[in-house]
Scaffold this active site. Sequence first.
Site, PDB file in Angstrom:
ATOM      1  N   LYS A 198       0.836  -1.208   0.000  1.00  0.00           N
ATOM      2  CA  LYS A 198       0.000   0.000   0.000  1.00  0.00           C
ATOM      3  C   LYS A 198       0.867   1.253   0.000  1.00  0.00           C
ATOM      4  O   LYS A 198       0.456   2.311  -0.499  1.00  0.00           O
ATOM      5  CB  LYS A 198      -0.959  -0.014   1.195  1.00  0.00           C
ATOM      6  CG  LYS A 198      -0.302  -0.179   2.568  1.00  0.00           C
ATOM      7  CD  LYS A 198       0.044   1.110   3.235  1.00  0.00           C
ATOM      8  CE  LYS A 198       0.686   0.892   4.593  1.00  0.00           C
ATOM      9  NZ  LYS A 198       0.998   2.138   5.304  1.00  0.00           N
ATOM     10  N   THR A 247      -3.672   5.383   3.571  1.00  0.00           N
ATOM     11  CA  THR A 247      -2.360   5.838   3.149  1.00  0.00           C
ATOM     12  C   THR A 247      -2.413   6.613   1.836  1.00  0.00           C
ATOM     13  O   THR A 247      -1.588   7.492   1.600  1.00  0.00           O
ATOM     14  CB  THR A 247      -1.400   4.629   3.005  1.00  0.00           C
ATOM     15  OG1 THR A 247      -1.479   3.839   4.187  1.00  0.00           O
ATOM     16  CG2 THR A 247       0.030   5.082   2.829  1.00  0.00           C
TER      17      THR A 247
END
Length: 272
Positions: free
Chosen positions: A116, A173
């Site tokens: 991620k 994120t």
Amino acid sequence: MVVPTPFVERTLASVANAFKQNSILVSCTKGILNDTLETPHEILLRVLPSSFHSRLAYLSGPSFASEVVKGLPTLVTIAAHEETVAARVQQLLSTHRFRCYRTTDVTGVELGGALKNVLAIACGISDGLNMGNNARAALITRGLNEITRLAVALGSNPLTLGGLAGMGDLVLTCTGDLSRNRTVGLRLGQGEKLQNIQAGMHGAVAEGVLTSKSAYNLSRKLRVECPIIEGIYKVIHEGADAITVVQESMSRELKPEIDHSLVAATTPVPAL
């Protein structure tokens, strides 16, 4: 354990003698080594005595540390091959503001946490180039598809990547202003040089920069097509023009959205 992936082995060597017989080591490290493509779990298995392997656990999920410290509501995933270990850590760490779920899919949780960061850089670059909300949503969605296909190729359950350690951490994120990796991408998209960005981070680490190389090499090793990961690798490590990379990706051969290998890999799992 909360240290950057390249320093896991060195850190363990300095503290291994302090572990007690009934200790549980909980790793919060997210990344993949460049040279060996090892995840933190694989590093721990190699470095620690085999007698300790059953007492390893991994914490991942959408959890900016500054918000956790403030007591803001946070949900994470605890992964361990031994479900009793996962349950024990879950019980010890859960509070009325910090809720833990558990799983035995260590590989899926670790890949979600590591990859991620690469996608966050991609989203930051997109935002820095003013490519719009549609592009960001597409990067998150198709980026999750790439992460899931890599995880499944290594034996993970694709449902894991739809949970906190996958989709949850990815959304946070890729969209949160506190994300170091998104910030690096944003500044790259605005024309700054990576070397200058890193020099001004005052010791903070954006794991996605190193992990982008590992992710690209992992995709090639597993023969899993990952155009977004490949594009970020080219931008960061080969100096490719981001707009050109986007145009090349958008011009690829058209194909179905659903990868049937993921459907086949989905198996019923018991509620935990």
